[in-house]
Each structure stands twice: as structure tokens, then as C-alpha cells.
Design a protein around this motif. Structure first.
Motif, short mmCIF file in Angstrom:
data_model
loop_
_atom_site.label_atom_id
_atom_site.label_comp_id
_atom_site.label_asym_id
_atom_site.label_seq_id
_atom_site.Cartn_x
_atom_site.Cartn_y
_atom_site.Cartn_z
N ARG A 232 -14.40 7.50 1.46
CA ARG A 232 -14.16 7.20 2.86
C ARG A 232 -15.28 7.83 3.66
O ARG A 232 -15.94 8.73 3.21
N THR B 20 -7.89 8.49 8.88
CA THR B 20 -8.84 8.70 7.78
C THR B 20 -10.30 8.52 8.21
O THR B 20 -11.20 8.94 7.52
N ASP C 256 -5.48 1.96 -10.56
CA ASP C 256 -4.48 1.83 -9.49
C ASP C 256 -4.66 2.92 -8.45
O ASP C 256 -4.57 2.70 -7.26
N LEU C 257 -4.91 4.13 -8.97
CA LEU C 257 -5.10 5.29 -8.10
C LEU C 257 -6.27 5.06 -7.13
O LEU C 257 -6.15 5.27 -5.93
N ASP D 123 -2.94 5.51 11.83
CA ASP D 123 -3.59 4.61 10.89
C ASP D 123 -5.11 4.67 10.96
O ASP D 123 -5.80 4.06 10.17
N ILE E 221 2.29 7.41 -6.43
CA ILE E 221 1.29 8.40 -6.89
C ILE E 221 1.57 9.77 -6.29
O ILE E 221 1.72 10.75 -7.01
N ASN F 223 2.39 1.69 -3.44
CA ASN F 223 1.41 2.25 -4.39
C ASN F 223 1.22 3.73 -4.13
O ASN F 223 1.17 4.53 -5.07
N PHE G 28 -0.67 10.85 -0.48
CA PHE G 28 -1.35 9.57 -0.28
C PHE G 28 -0.64 8.74 0.79
O PHE G 28 -1.26 7.95 1.48
N ASP H 64 -1.71 10.08 3.97
CA ASP H 64 -3.06 9.56 4.16
C ASP H 64 -3.06 8.24 4.91
O ASP H 64 -3.95 7.97 5.70
N LEU H 65 -2.08 7.40 4.59
CA LEU H 65 -1.98 6.09 5.23
C LEU H 65 -1.43 6.21 6.64
O LEU H 65 -1.25 5.22 7.33
N GLY H 66 -1.13 7.45 7.03
CA GLY H 66 -0.58 7.66 8.36
C GLY H 66 0.91 7.38 8.41
O GLY H 66 1.47 7.15 9.47
N ASP I 7 0.13 -1.52 -10.14
CA ASP I 7 -0.18 -1.98 -8.79
C ASP I 7 0.92 -2.90 -8.25
O ASP I 7 1.24 -3.92 -8.85
N SER J 252 -6.72 1.69 0.94
CA SER J 252 -7.29 0.52 1.60
C SER J 252 -8.41 0.89 2.56
O SER J 252 -9.17 0.04 2.98
N LEU K 193 -7.72 2.21 -6.28
CA LEU K 193 -7.60 1.04 -5.41
C LEU K 193 -6.43 1.15 -4.44
O LEU K 193 -6.23 0.29 -3.61
N SER K 194 -5.64 2.23 -4.58
CA SER K 194 -4.50 2.37 -3.67
C SER K 194 -4.95 2.73 -2.27
O SER K 194 -4.14 2.83 -1.37
N ARG L 220 -12.09 8.99 -5.02
CA ARG L 220 -11.27 8.28 -4.04
C ARG L 220 -11.46 8.87 -2.64
O ARG L 220 -11.64 8.13 -1.67
N ASN M 57 0.83 -1.21 0.00
CA ASN M 57 0.00 0.00 0.00
C ASN M 57 0.86 1.25 0.00
O ASN M 57 0.57 2.22 -0.70
#
Lengths: 326, 244
Positions: free
Chosen positions: B141, B72, B92-93, B69, A211, A207, A215, A218-220, A267, B98, B95-96, B137, A204
Motif C-alpha cells: 500500500r 489505509t 488468499d492472504l 475506508d 484471516i 476474506n 485485517f 484495516d478495511l475500516g 477466497d 483490495s 489478495l484479501s 501485503r 472482502n
């Protein structure tokens, strides 16, 4: 599906590696004899071929993963394992070892170790400069180029003054899978396994990194920190390959591109395994070519891999573009 | 509820946000201001993406106390554009992420007309199409606070309305939605409240009725602005000073 075909190609090229050489042999026979020789600790042509074939697979896969990690973390399609100055750092260290008396220890222990350390020092230097400049994709690329150029130029001085050894330096920098023993592929395979597992776990993040830094946040996660970890893995992989087998170019650059082009996606879940398999196949196949093209003289694989690989990459890029237009 | 207390952000020695405080109930809020006034930085700070001093509270919980984590669930920042590695596709964008709700993602993909772009590479689509994909995207959420940066700059008029209607609905459902943009029409026709930044300070913080003030807006942008209303549609246009 693509992965299955790629695995098939890999199996075929592995068999070809076993079959071709100074004499043509039955690959299955070589495989059986080679394994027996390894387990009974005897040495013969079968064992030598098997070891070389294994080296081709692990080095190809390692360079591919390293290239993928560099391309992703720097968000630069031109990224390859040597973008961080690793090959020049290793070259500089290796050139220095020519000042030592030429003995077996120098050749088989000191030189690879020096190359490994040289590569990693170059990487750390790149990292240091990049971190002062914000650890952005551009800062990594630029500091890598700066460090690489510096070490390359620095390596020219000793080369100039110890002219009698210049052909040895040249031969080393060409990269080749010959002079193998099983410890080398095993060492690389261990590093490769660890790095592959970590990359798959971080898919993740990879990916997101490919980009936008936003992002990743965003995942922290902290994008700079992730960049340090992932480029460090790429650097260690590449340094091991350089230390044991010299500079082998192109595989790291091209394998992820082959994978992305053929999949039509970027991906990480699919690109990582496919790049590994492509890298392994590419290096194995070209090593076969290197063995037979000027038979009975072997050419360093690095020469062939670029000669064969570059037109293939160009053809795929042009072909896919036409395909996309319909 | 989104609470911002004495928030400041500095990039090196440059102070970009200089002690901003406000509180927002679930509503649709316009964040306007000249280029470089700090809109994006303010949104990124609220999303915890840049280091800040001061406090950000979401439903009374301090952003610093929320595990990264799980952030979001509380707040999402939707960027206006990205600089991706070539060969990544729109699929891809999307589905990146999760943390996205897949059913919701599919819905927004349809609403924003992104479904036919899924297999296109990011550099092959137009800026407006990319912007819509980024919105799909981000909206997929279920964050309590949604910070949307410049969603109207590249989208065409039809999708500008689609985007604003979507954001309006999310605000009605109880989300805090902040939209940074200078496309005052259609922006001002959908929002409840106007925030304006000038030189990193809060310049306007008012409900729509008092926020859209010709004098204030003229001072904000440094040109004379005129509010016009046609068929209940509000627009704010710059008026060229008479020459000669």
C-alpha cells in the motif's frame, strides 16, 4: 471449471430426485407435468416430486451458506449452522408445541413458527452472552455451546413427561424433506438470495474475517459488528431450514470444506458459489439415496446425509493431503 | 509527518498507554521496550484499530476525521502474525487486500521471496515465511505512515537485512516508518531515531546518536546493557553480572 462440474452434478442429482421415488419416472416428464400442475393449481405426484426436489436444492444451499458464514466468522473449521444453539432452541420450542392439541394448525403453522422463533431466540441469547465477552471467535463458539446445551437439556424435561409423543419429537429432530408445499422452498429461497447477495458484496470482509480481525479493521470495518450481521444471516437461514424441515446436519459443516479442499483456496469469491452448489447437490443426492435405499420405506435424509457425507469428507481430506505431498 | 498528542489506551480497567506524545518526520524509527510495555497497542492506536483518547495527526489531519475506508492511504499496521481459518492460502492472504497496488505487491512478493509460497496453506508455511508474506501485503500500500510490528522475530538473518533495507528505502522516499522490535541488531543500524516505551510511557525519544545510551537501555530492560561497535555495526548486548 470446478464450478461447472459441480453444476453438472447438481443438475444430475436434481433429475435423479425427479426420477426416483415410489415409482420410477422420466425426469423430464415429471418436470413438465410438475410445472403444469403448479401453474394449474392441481396436485399430483409430479408436483410433489418437483417441490421436494426444489426443497432439497434450496435447503442444501442455505445450510451450506450458513455453515460457511459460521466457519468464517468464528474462524473455526468445525463451525456449522447449529453451532450457535439454533437447533436446540428450535427443538425446545417444538417440544413445547406438543402440549397443544394436535390439530392441523398446530402441525403446519404453530410448530414451524415456534421452531423459527426458538432458533432465533437461541441465537440472540448466544449473541448477548458473546457480546458481553468481547464478540471474539472463541466467545461466540463457547456461548453457542452453552446456549445449545441449555436448550437441549431443557427440551428433555417435557419429553420425559409427555412420553407418548416422544417418537414424534424424535422424528421431527431427524430432519427430512418430506411434507412439502411450495411456499416453504420459496420462503427459504428468498432469504437465501438476500443472504447470498450480501455475502458476495461483503466478500472482502469475509476474506479478512477468515484471516484476522486486524485485517477487518484495516478495511475500516468493525469486526464485532460484521460478526453480528453475518452470524445473524447464518442464524436466520438455519432457523428457516430447521423450522420447515427439521435438523439436517453435516451439509453446513462439509460443503465449505469440500469447496475449499477442491479449490485449494479459501477466497470467498469462489467458495461462496461453490459451497452453495455443493450443499444443494449433497442434499439432493442423499435424498435420492434416502428414497431408494430401503425401498419402499423412506429414511429421513438426515440419517443418510451424514452416513454418506462423513466418509466422503474423510476421503477427500486424506486424498488431498496425499496429493499435496506429491 | 506523524503527530501523537497525549495518547492513552485502556483495555477495561488496565491502562496500557498512559499519555504518550511525540512527533515524527518522514524517517525510520525504532520502537523498543520490554514485553508488555505497550508497543503493539501504541501502533494499533495510531492505526485507529483500538479505541484511544488523545489525538493522532497524519500530515496535520486528525485520524478521527479520516473516512475509515480511506484510512489505509494514511496509515497501515503490519501485524506480526495471524490466526487464520485453516485452508486459506498465502495467495488468499495477499489478495484479501483490495487497497493494495498490484504491481507493487508483485514486487514485494519477489523481494521477500514469497512467490513460491502462493499456493501453500497458511498453516503449512513457517512463521518467518508468513511474516514475510504479511510484510509484502502491508508494504504494497502507499500509506504515508507504516507501522511494522515485530518484523524481525521469525525472519532469518538474510531476510532481516532485506526487510530493514526495504523499510529504509521507504523512509528515504518520504514515509514515516515505525518498526517495533527488540532485535536491536540489525534494527539500530538502519534507523534514524529511537522511541522506547516502558510501562506505557515514553521512556526514550531521541535521535539514534543519543538514543542508544547504555545507562538508559540498561534501565529500560532491567539488565546491564553494553553497546558494542564492530566495523561500524552497532549491537547492544546484555551483560551478565559477575557471579560469585
Amino acid at each position: 471449471m470446478v464450478l461447472l462440474i459441480a453444476l453438472l452434478i447438481l443438475a444430475l442429482s436434481f433429475m435423479a430426485q425427479l426420477a426416483f421415488g415410489a415409482v420410477m419416472l422420466n425426469p423430464l416428464q415429471v418436470l413438465r407435468d410438475g410445472l403444469r400442475e403448479i401453474f394449474t393449481a392441481t396436485t399430483g405426484i409430479a408436483r410433489y416430486r418437483l417441490e421436494r426436489a426444489l426443497a432439497g436444492v434450496v435447503v442444501g444451499a442455505s445450510l451450506a451458506l450458513s455453515g460457511y458464514l459460521i466457519q468464517t466468522t468464528t474462524r473455526n473449521p468445525l463451525g456449522d449452522p447449529y453451532l450457535l444453539g439454533i437447533s436446540s432452541g428450535a427443538l425446545f420450542a417444538v417440544v413445547l408445541t406438543f402440549a397443544l392439541p394436535a390439530s392441523a394448525i398446530t402441525l403446519f403453522v404453530v410448530r414451524p413458527f415456534a421452531a423459527l422463533i426458538g432458533g432465533i431466540i437461541a441465537y440472540l441469547l448466544t449473541l448477548l452472552i458473546a457480546s458481553k465477552a468481547g464478540m471474539t471467535p472463541t466467545s461466540i463458539v463457547l456461548s453457542g455451546v452453552a446456549v445449545g446445551t441449555f436448550f437441549y437439556s431443557a427440551s428433555l424435561f417435557p419429553q420425559y413427561f409427555i412420553l407418548r409423543d416422544i417418537h414424534k419429537v424424535f422424528a421431527w429432530s431427524m430432519g427430512s424433506l418430506v411434507v412439502v408445499n411450495l411456499n416453504k422452498p420459496i420462503a427459504i429461497a428468498l432469504v437465501l438470495t438476500a443472504c447470498t447477495i450480501y455475502s458476495c458484496v461483503s466478500r472482502n470482509v469475509l476474506n479478512a474475517l477468515s484471516i484476522s480481525d486486524d485485517f477487518v479493521r484495516d478495511l475500516g470495518r468493525d469486526p464485532s459488528r460484521e460478526r453480528v450481521i453475518l452470524t445473524a444471516m447464518a442464524a436466520v437461514l438455519a432457523s428457516f431450514c430447521v423450522a420447515y424441515f427439521g435438523v439436517i446436519g453435516f451439509v453446513g459443516l462439509a460443503s465449505p470444506h469440500f469447496a475449499r479442499r477442491l479449490l485449494g483456496s479459501g477466497d470467498a469469491r469462489y467458495i461462496i458459489p461453490l459451497s452453495l452448489v455443493f450443499g444443494a447437490s449433497m442434499l439432493s443426492l442423499t435424498d435420492v439415496v434416502a428414497k431408494i435405499v430401503f425401498y419402499p420405506i423412506e429414511v429421513p435424509v438426515n440419517v443418510i446425509v451424514s452416513l454418506v457425507g462423513a466418509p466422503t469428507l474423510a476421503a477427500i481430506m486424506v486424498g488431498m493431503r496425499r496429493h499435496a505431498r506429491g | 509527518m506523524l503527530g501523537v498528542e497525549n495518547l492513552s489506551v485502556a483495555y477495561g480497567k488496565v491502562n496500557v498507554i498512559k499519555g504518550v506524545s511525540f512527533e515524527l518526520r518522514p524517517s525510520l524509527v525504532a520502537l523498543i521496550g520490554p514485553n508488555g510495555s505497550g508497543k503493539t497497542t501504541l501502533l494499533k492506536a495510531i492505526a485507529g484499530m483500538v479505541p484511544y483518547s488523545g489525538e493522532v495527526l497524519i500530515d496535520g489531519i486528525n485520524l478521527r476525521r479520516i473516512r475509515v475506508d480511506r484510512r489505509t492511504e494514511y496509515v497501515t499496521y503490519v501485524p506480526p502474525t495471524i490466526s487464520a481459518l485453516p485452508d486459506m492460502t498465502i495467495g488468499d492472504l495477499l489478495l484479501s487486500d483490495s487497497s493494495a497496488d498490484v504491481a507493487l505487491l508483485e514486487r514485494y512478493v519477489r523481494i521477500f521471496g514469497v512467490e513460491r509460497l502462493l499456493f501453500r496453506r497458511i498453516w503449512e508455511v513457517s512463521s518467518g515465511e508468513l511474516e514475510r508474506a504479511l510484510l509484502a501485503r502491508g508494504l504494497a500500500r502507499r500509506s504515508k505512515v507504516l507501522l511494522v510490528d515485530e518484523p524481525l522475530s521469525y525472519t532469518d538473518v538474510r531476510y532481516q537485512l532485506v526487510v530493514m533495507r526495504c523499510l529504509r528505502r521507504l523512509a528515504n522516499e518520504g514515509r514515516v516508518v515505525v518498526v517495533a522490535s527488540n532485535q536491536l541488531n540489525p534494527l539500530l543500524n538502519y534507523v534514524d531515531r529511537v522511541l522506547a516505551l516502558k510501562d506505557g510511557k515514553l521512556f526514550i525519544n531521541a535521535p539514534l546518536k543519543t538514543g542508544v545510551d547504555e545507562d538508559k537501555l540498561s534501565e529500560l530492560y532491567g539488565v546491564k546493557m553494553k553497546v558494542i561497535t564492530i566495523d561500524n555495526i552497532v549491537d547492544v548486548v546484555p551483560v551478565e553480572e559477575a557471579r560469585g
